[in-house]
Write a protein that holds these residues in place. Structure first.
Motif, PDB file in Angstrom:
ATOM      1  N   MET A 162      51.850  56.434 -93.383  1.00  0.00           N
ATOM      2  CA  MET A 162      50.918  57.035 -94.321  1.00  0.00           C
ATOM      3  C   MET A 162      50.393  58.373 -93.825  1.00  0.00           C
ATOM      4  O   MET A 162      50.303  59.337 -94.594  1.00  0.00           O
ATOM      5  CB  MET A 162      49.745  56.085 -94.580  1.00  0.00           C
ATOM      6  CG  MET A 162      48.757  56.606 -95.627  1.00  0.00           C
ATOM      7  SD  MET A 162      49.529  56.972 -97.233  1.00  0.00           S
ATOM      8  CE  MET A 162      49.981  55.315 -97.761  1.00  0.00           C
ATOM      9  N   SER A 163      50.079  58.472 -92.550  1.00  0.00           N
ATOM     10  CA  SER A 163      49.585  59.745 -92.014  1.00  0.00           C
ATOM     11  C   SER A 163      50.666  60.816 -92.101  1.00  0.00           C
ATOM     12  O   SER A 163      50.373  61.994 -92.319  1.00  0.00           O
ATOM     13  CB  SER A 163      49.123  59.561 -90.569  1.00  0.00           C
ATOM     14  OG  SER A 163      50.187  59.127 -89.750  1.00  0.00           O
ATOM     15  N   GLY A 164      51.928  60.403 -91.958  1.00  0.00           N
ATOM     16  CA  GLY A 164      53.024  61.357 -92.084  1.00  0.00           C
ATOM     17  C   GLY A 164      53.145  61.897 -93.498  1.00  0.00           C
ATOM     18  O   GLY A 164      53.397  63.096 -93.694  1.00  0.00           O
ATOM     19  N   ILE A 165      52.954  61.034 -94.482  1.00  0.00           N
ATOM     20  CA  ILE A 165      52.998  61.477 -95.883  1.00  0.00           C
ATOM     21  C   ILE A 165      51.881  62.470 -96.160  1.00  0.00           C
ATOM     22  O   ILE A 165      52.090  63.521 -96.787  1.00  0.00           O
ATOM     23  CB  ILE A 165      52.895  60.263 -96.830  1.00  0.00           C
ATOM     24  CG1 ILE A 165      54.165  59.429 -96.768  1.00  0.00           C
ATOM     25  CG2 ILE A 165      52.622  60.724 -98.267  1.00  0.00           C
ATOM     26  CD1 ILE A 165      54.142  58.201 -97.646  1.00  0.00           C
ATOM     27  N   ILE A 166      50.664  62.164 -95.697  1.00  0.00           N
ATOM     28  CA  ILE A 166      49.516  63.045 -95.923  1.00  0.00           C
ATOM     29  C   ILE A 166      49.746  64.398 -95.262  1.00  0.00           C
ATOM     30  O   ILE A 166      49.459  65.453 -95.851  1.00  0.00           O
ATOM     31  CB  ILE A 166      48.226  62.382 -95.393  1.00  0.00           C
ATOM     32  CG1 ILE A 166      47.909  61.125 -96.211  1.00  0.00           C
ATOM     33  CG2 ILE A 166      47.054  63.361 -95.457  1.00  0.00           C
ATOM     34  CD1 ILE A 166      46.754  60.316 -95.667  1.00  0.00           C
ATOM     35  N   HIS A 167      50.290  64.383 -94.054  1.00  0.00           N
ATOM     36  CA  HIS A 167      50.567  65.639 -93.348  1.00  0.00           C
ATOM     37  C   HIS A 167      51.575  66.489 -94.110  1.00  0.00           C
ATOM     38  O   HIS A 167      51.393  67.700 -94.279  1.00  0.00           O
ATOM     39  CB  HIS A 167      51.079  65.332 -91.945  1.00  0.00           C
ATOM     40  CG  HIS A 167      51.526  66.558 -91.195  1.00  0.00           C
ATOM     41  ND1 HIS A 167      50.631  67.489 -90.700  1.00  0.00           N
ATOM     42  CD2 HIS A 167      52.775  67.016 -90.876  1.00  0.00           C
ATOM     43  CE1 HIS A 167      51.297  68.459 -90.088  1.00  0.00           C
ATOM     44  NE2 HIS A 167      52.594  68.195 -90.199  1.00  0.00           N
ATOM     45  N   ARG A 168      52.654  65.859 -94.600  1.00  0.00           N
ATOM     46  CA  ARG A 168      53.671  66.611 -95.336  1.00  0.00           C
ATOM     47  C   ARG A 168      53.140  67.161 -96.648  1.00  0.00           C
ATOM     48  O   ARG A 168      53.532  68.256 -97.088  1.00  0.00           O
ATOM     49  CB  ARG A 168      54.893  65.722 -95.584  1.00  0.00           C
ATOM     50  CG  ARG A 168      55.680  65.383 -94.329  1.00  0.00           C
ATOM     51  CD  ARG A 168      57.057  64.835 -94.658  1.00  0.00           C
ATOM     52  NE  ARG A 168      56.984  63.606 -95.437  1.00  0.00           N
ATOM     53  CZ  ARG A 168      56.887  62.407 -94.899  1.00  0.00           C
ATOM     54  NH1 ARG A 168      56.829  62.257 -93.586  1.00  0.00           N
ATOM     55  NH2 ARG A 168      56.864  61.325 -95.674  1.00  0.00           N
ATOM     56  N   LEU A 169      52.243  66.421 -97.292  1.00  0.00           N
ATOM     57  CA  LEU A 169      51.666  66.889 -98.546  1.00  0.00           C
ATOM     58  C   LEU A 169      50.948  68.217 -98.384  1.00  0.00           C
ATOM     59  O   LEU A 169      50.978  69.079 -99.265  1.00  0.00           O
ATOM     60  CB  LEU A 169      50.691  65.839 -99.099  1.00  0.00           C
ATOM     61  CG  LEU A 169      51.269  64.739 -99.977  1.00  0.00           C
ATOM     62  CD1 LEU A 169      50.206  63.715-100.303  1.00  0.00           C
ATOM     63  CD2 LEU A 169      51.870  65.303-101.250  1.00  0.00           C
TER      64      LEU A 169
END
Length: 209
Positions: A162-169
């Protein structure tokens, strides 16, 4: 691509094809649907495309956009919950069996068989699922796309997902721009359905006109 991108762009593309499939007159006013108040014009050079889409639309019948929504998310529905809940060699990542060409081609072929019996629901779902693979650019992940030809599915750890998705966003325009476009399409179509008091009809039939 995430939720809004997949749902909005897929529904938008299907809606454009739905409207183009109702046009059969060049450079003149033409109603895109029996219940629509708007009129469209189409250049003569686009008529062959419109007629081809019209033939497909005739086979499918009225588009049930509830099925389009299911198809748009089907690969993620199949893969991500099983990966997050039961991570193992059988469910190695959030892009696994549902993101393979093999499974999607099986769905498509079964959909073509059912269409001969006037059942279009599986074909609509399979087309939405195919669009999901295109929007995910699965050709960049050939091991998954062409499974099992290139070996076993790669394993991806759940930790930090989830943190990876937020970072990429917030760091990759290739992620958030499709999400914004998809959200705008969803809001526009949702506004159309609500303002025309078609909400209950959409829930019952999947129609947006």
């Amino acid at each position: 691509m995430l939720l809004f991108g997949h749902v909005g762009i897929t529904v938008g593309l299907v809606r454009v094809c739905d409207v183009l499939g109702s046009i059969d007159k060049p450079l003149g006013s033409c109603s895109p649907g029996p219940s629509s108040e708007s009129h469209l014009t189409v250049p003569k050079r686009l008529l062959p495309l419109c007629r081809r889409i019209k033939g497909i639309r005739r086979q499918l019948g009225s588009i049930d956009y509830r099925l389009v929504l299911i198809g748009a998310l089907l690969p993620d529905i199949l893969d991500k919950p099983s990966w997050l809940v039961a991570f193992s060699d059988v469910f190695p990542s959030g892009r696994a069996y549902g993101h393979t060409f093999l499974l999607n081609m099986v769905l498509f072929v079964c959909g073509l068989i059912l269409i001969k019996y006037k059942q279009s629901w599986l074909l609509i779902i399979s087309l939405g699922s195919m669009l999901h693979l295109i929007l995910d650019q699965m050709w960049k992940n050939p091991v998954v796309l062409w499974w099992p030809l290139l070996g076993p599915l790669p394993s991806v750890e759940i930790t930090g997902w989830m943190s990876g998705i937020i970072h990429r966003l917030f760091s990759n325009p290739g992620i958030y721009i499709p999400e914004i476009v998809g959200l705008i399409i969803i809001l526009l179509i949702g506004w159309r359905v609500i303002t025309r008091k078609k909400t209950i009809n959409f829930i019952r039939t999947g129609a947006i006109d």
